[in-house]
Scaffold this motif. Structure first.
Motif, mmCIF file in Angstrom:
data_model
loop_
_atom_site.group_PDB
_atom_site.id
_atom_site.type_symbol
_atom_site.label_atom_id
_atom_site.label_comp_id
_atom_site.label_asym_id
_atom_site.label_seq_id
_atom_site.Cartn_x
_atom_site.Cartn_y
_atom_site.Cartn_z
ATOM 1 N N GLU A 30 0.892 -1.156 0.000
ATOM 2 C CA GLU A 30 0.000 0.000 0.000
ATOM 3 C C GLU A 30 0.932 1.207 0.000
ATOM 4 O OE1 GLU A 30 -3.388 -0.259 2.901
ATOM 5 O OE2 GLU A 30 -2.176 -1.948 3.570
ATOM 6 N N PHE A 31 0.762 2.100 -0.944
ATOM 7 C CA PHE A 31 1.679 3.231 -1.076
ATOM 8 C C PHE A 31 0.915 4.531 -1.234
ATOM 9 C CE2 PHE A 31 4.268 6.165 -3.575
ATOM 10 C CZ PHE A 31 5.361 6.272 -2.724
ATOM 11 N N ALA A 72 -7.717 1.748 2.467
ATOM 12 C CA ALA A 72 -6.328 1.435 2.175
ATOM 13 C C ALA A 72 -5.503 2.705 2.217
ATOM 14 C CB ALA A 72 -6.224 0.779 0.800
ATOM 15 N N GLN A 73 -4.227 2.513 2.400
ATOM 16 C CA GLN A 73 -3.294 3.628 2.449
ATOM 17 C C GLN A 73 -2.767 3.879 1.036
ATOM 18 O OE1 GLN A 73 0.350 2.659 4.423
ATOM 19 N NE2 GLN A 73 0.660 4.732 5.131
ATOM 20 N N GLY A 74 -3.453 4.683 0.270
ATOM 21 C CA GLY A 74 -2.995 5.011 -1.075
ATOM 22 C C GLY A 74 -3.300 3.940 -2.101
ATOM 23 N N ARG A 75 -2.367 3.775 -3.029
ATOM 24 C CA ARG A 75 -2.535 2.849 -4.139
ATOM 25 C C ARG A 75 -2.019 1.470 -3.766
ATOM 26 N NH1 ARG A 75 -3.888 6.055 -8.343
ATOM 27 N NH2 ARG A 75 -3.145 4.879 -10.099
ATOM 28 N N LEU A 76 -2.489 0.455 -4.481
ATOM 29 C CA LEU A 76 -2.100 -0.922 -4.204
ATOM 30 C C LEU A 76 -1.210 -1.485 -5.298
ATOM 31 C CD1 LEU A 76 -5.526 -2.387 -3.030
ATOM 32 C CD2 LEU A 76 -3.603 -1.666 -1.616
ATOM 33 N N HIS A 104 10.964 5.052 0.109
ATOM 34 C CA HIS A 104 10.833 5.628 1.452
ATOM 35 C C HIS A 104 10.815 7.156 1.419
ATOM 36 C CE1 HIS A 104 12.448 1.783 3.618
ATOM 37 N NE2 HIS A 104 11.247 1.617 3.090
ATOM 38 N N ARG A 105 11.641 7.750 0.567
ATOM 39 C CA ARG A 105 11.683 9.215 0.460
ATOM 40 C C ARG A 105 10.437 9.783 -0.224
ATOM 41 N NH1 ARG A 105 17.117 8.069 -0.818
ATOM 42 N NH2 ARG A 105 16.673 8.236 -3.041
ATOM 43 N N ALA A 106 9.806 8.973 -1.073
ATOM 44 C CA ALA A 106 8.701 9.465 -1.898
ATOM 45 C C ALA A 106 7.331 9.313 -1.265
ATOM 46 C CB ALA A 106 8.717 8.756 -3.248
ATOM 47 N N GLY A 107 7.218 8.565 -0.168
ATOM 48 C CA GLY A 107 5.890 8.399 0.407
ATOM 49 C C GLY A 107 5.872 7.479 1.605
ATOM 50 N N ILE A 108 4.663 7.098 1.964
ATOM 51 C CA ILE A 108 4.412 6.226 3.106
ATOM 52 C C ILE A 108 3.944 4.893 2.556
ATOM 53 C CG2 ILE A 108 3.000 5.898 5.172
ATOM 54 C CD1 ILE A 108 2.631 9.040 5.074
ATOM 55 N N SER A 109 4.543 3.820 3.041
ATOM 56 C CA SER A 109 4.140 2.516 2.521
ATOM 57 C C SER A 109 4.073 1.473 3.620
ATOM 58 C CB SER A 109 5.089 2.064 1.403
ATOM 59 O OG SER A 109 6.416 2.037 1.852
ATOM 60 N N ARG A 110 3.227 0.490 3.368
ATOM 61 C CA ARG A 110 3.180 -0.740 4.158
ATOM 62 C C ARG A 110 3.349 -1.857 3.147
ATOM 63 N NH1 ARG A 110 -1.926 -0.915 8.033
ATOM 64 N NH2 ARG A 110 -2.971 -0.585 6.059
ATOM 65 N N THR A 111 4.261 -2.774 3.429
ATOM 66 C CA THR A 111 4.514 -3.867 2.492
ATOM 67 C C THR A 111 4.467 -5.200 3.220
ATOM 68 O OG1 THR A 111 6.924 -3.832 2.736
ATOM 69 C CG2 THR A 111 5.971 -2.369 1.067
ATOM 70 N N TYR A 112 4.094 -6.235 2.487
ATOM 71 C CA TYR A 112 3.970 -7.578 3.032
ATOM 72 C C TYR A 112 4.424 -8.584 1.987
ATOM 73 C CZ TYR A 112 0.166 -4.839 5.181
ATOM 74 O OH TYR A 112 -0.583 -3.856 5.767
#
Length: 122
Positions: A30-31, A72-76, A104-112
């Motif tokens: 999620e970005f 969701a947090q942004g785009r998938l 990391h510099r360009a946004g907030i993400s959660r990854t799995y």
């Protein structure tokens, strides 16, 4: 005679092994971009990092239609691999590790990385 029986048994086992369903794995992200320009170099390079590991996009940048929860947090992004080992090997590869700081510099993400269900053998 015992030798022939052993060979037949091993051949039968190899046939069973090929009938065992493969278990794919997925990288899910999620970005939410905080800088749309800064993510462009990552987007341009990421596919070349996972292709050698057999990965391919299932979803790239889809806007979710949230049905429940806070959304969701942004785009998938979803990338499929043939196994969890391939997905982990890609994630830990030097090529991918090199571009993670761009994300990391360009946004907030959660990854799995998650293992999927076995594919049905035909």
């Amino acid at each position: 005679m015992v030798y022939k029986a052993a060979v037949a048994f091993l051949l039968a086992l190899s046939g069973l092994a090929s009938a065992v369903a493969a278990t794919p794995a997925y990288y899910v992200a999620e970005f939410q971009a905080t800088d749309r320009e800064a993510i462009k170099p990552y987007s341009a390079q990421v596919e070349s990092t996972f292709r050698p590991f057999g990965g391919h996009f299932i979803v790239r940048g889809g806007e979710p239609d949230v049905k429940e929860g806070s959304g969701a947090q942004g785009r998938l992004v979803i990338i499929q691999f043939e196994s969890i080992k391939k997905a982990q090997d890609w994630y830990n590869s030097a090529a991918y590790q090199k571009i993670i700081p761009i994300r990391h510099r360009a946004g907030i993400s959660r990854t799995y990385i998650v293992e999927g269900l076995p594919e049905q053998a035909h």
